[in-house]
Scaffold this active site. Structure first.
Site, PDB file in Angstrom:
ATOM      1  CG  ASN A  77      -2.092   0.920   1.084  1.00  0.00           C
ATOM      2  OD1 ASN A  77      -2.248   1.603   0.079  1.00  0.00           O
ATOM      3  ND2 ASN A  77      -2.937   0.953   2.107  1.00  0.00           N
ATOM      4  CG  HIS A  78       0.550   4.240  -2.782  1.00  0.00           C
ATOM      5  ND1 HIS A  78       1.701   4.361  -3.528  1.00  0.00           N
ATOM      6  CD2 HIS A  78      -0.390   3.702  -3.611  1.00  0.00           C
ATOM      7  CE1 HIS A  78       1.474   3.932  -4.757  1.00  0.00           C
ATOM      8  NE2 HIS A  78       0.220   3.525  -4.829  1.00  0.00           N
TER       9      HIS A  78
END
Length: 199
Positions: A77-78
């Site tokens: 995920n960012h």
């Protein structure tokens, strides 16, 4: 394996490893990629239409897995803590995913990084799985929550089904032998008669 047209399967060097077991079916438009770790789909799995499986963490999917259409299993995920850096250029966080054997994930569900789903569990359609799900349960919702726990009943049912299948197989074999026995005896007698006639 049966991989339908328009699928995207890729392992990126040097650390990406993609392993697909025997008897796995991957329906069209599905995307499966191993970027910086291992993605493994064990034997007899069924990946539905337009699934997306990948990320920077490892992903393990057990035997007899089944997913509906548009399922996402993403292992990274960012990083959203650093608001100065644009999200698409910042670092990604990763979390390994483990999905057990005989798991069914309903259509339009998302499995997020770092999650484990236990053997025999069912994830309802449209669910967001953000935490671990134990074995032999039904979980659904956003975020997905366990709504039904029947580990004993489920295991007893599976055991009874296996016993019934085994008993049916034995009965079928017995019936076939019983039906074939007269024919075998008749052919044997005919063979003896022909042998005696030839002398």
């Amino acid at each position: 394996c049966c991989i339908e047209p328009y699928c995207y399967l890729k392992s990126e060097k040097p650390n990406g490893i993609l392993e697909i077991g025997n008897g796995v079916v991957i329906k069209r438009f599905s995307h499966i990629s191993a970027k910086e770790s291992k993605v493994e789909i064990k034997n007899s799995g069924y990946i539905g239409y337009n699934n997306w499986i990948g990320g920077r963490g490892s992903i393990t999917i057990g035997q007899n897995f089944m997913s509906g259409m548009n399922v996402v299993v993403i292992s990274s995920n960012h990083d959203y803590y650093n608001i100065v850096t644009p999200y698409h250029t910042g670092e990604e966080t990763r979390g390994n995913i483990h999905i057990g054997s005989s798991v069914w994930i309903g259509a339009n569900s998302v499995i997020l990084p770092g999650v484990s789903v236990g053997d025999g569990s069912v994830i309802g359609s449209g669910s967001i799985v953000a935490q671990d799900i134990p074995s032999n349960v039904l979980a659904a919702g956003n975020p997905a929550e366990v709504s039904k726990i029947e580990p004993k009943e489920h295991s007893v049912y599976v055991s009874e089904q296996m016993k019934t299948s085994y008993q049916d197989s034995r009965e079928l074999i017995g019936l076939v032998l019983w039906l074939l026995l007269p024919s075998v005896l008749l052919l044997a007698g005919l063979g003896v008669w022909i042998a005696r006639r030839s002398y």
